[in-house]
Design a protein around this motif. Structure first.
Motif: not given
Length: 217
Positions: A143-160
């Motif tokens: 999941g973190l791999h997907c986030v890191a591949a897509t966003f520079g910054n994002c909401d904590v709620s989204m990552v949660a």
């Protein structure tokens, strides 16, 4: 002194070696290795592929619980394509049956970054994944791999939502280079999530996948 020259193995020798490699007597040892993986968190893809090939050659020896554990371990290896590799070694009729059809659904959800649906489905089939050590941790790394591949910054709620944890637990799951400022997760810059001179952002996920990630919050 000249080195000894070895003759190439004869056809009969090669045949004997191949026959030995697929000796069904090796199946219990391969299965024991799978058991070690589910209990310890280690991963041995070569062993697992070897066992699935044995099952293909000796269908009467197929242990569905053992094969299911192999598929769960392969799922944990994302973004590697291990699940597809292992699924291709099982008969199509087996992959259409439970629990393999459910595992295929879970794999598709992860590949599409549909984390909301994934975690909901997992909660309904805990008996498949709870016996395999480190399953949720491995999915969260993906999941973190997907986030890191897509966003520079994002909401904590989204990552949660992606990690299926409370917002207050997100900080403890972030790796080196990640940080939280207020309600924003700062993602380490990479070639995937950093804007180039053209102003474009190169991402590895489709628009639908990005939407699903955002919807997971």
């Amino acid at each position: 002194r000249a080195a000894a020259v070895c003759d190439a193995p004869s056809a009969s020798t090669r045949a004997m070696a191949e026959e030995s490699a697929f000796d069904p007597a090796k199946i219990p040892g391969l299965e024991a290795r799978v058991g070690e993986q589910t209990a310890s968190g280690m991963y041995d893809l070569d062993n697992n592929v070897g066992l699935l090939r044995m099952y293909a050659m000796y269908p009467d020896k197929l242990s569905e619980p053992m094969a299911a554990n192999i598929m769960v371990k392969a799922l944990m290896a994302l973004p590697a394509a291990d699940f597809r590799l292992c699924a291709g070694l099982l008969p199509a009729r087996v992959m259409r049956q439970e629990p393999f059809s459910t595992l295929a659904t879970l794999s598709a959800m992860l590949e599409q970054a549909d984390f909301g649906a994934f975690w909901k489905k997992v909660s309904e089939v805990k008996e498949l994944t709870d016996k395999v050590k480190g399953f949720e941790e491995a999915v969260r790394r993906f999941g973190l791999h997907c986030v890191a591949a897509t966003f520079g910054n994002c909401d904590v709620s989204m990552v949660a939502g992606v990690l299926n944890v409370k917002e207050g637990e997100v900080a403890g799951m972030l790796g080196e280079g990640w940080s939280i400022e207020g309600s924003t997760v700062k993602v380490p810059p990479s070639s995937s999530n950093t804007a180039h001179a053209t102003g474009a952002v190169r991402v590895t996920l489709s628009t639908d996948s990005i939407t699903r990630i955002i919807a997971a919050q």
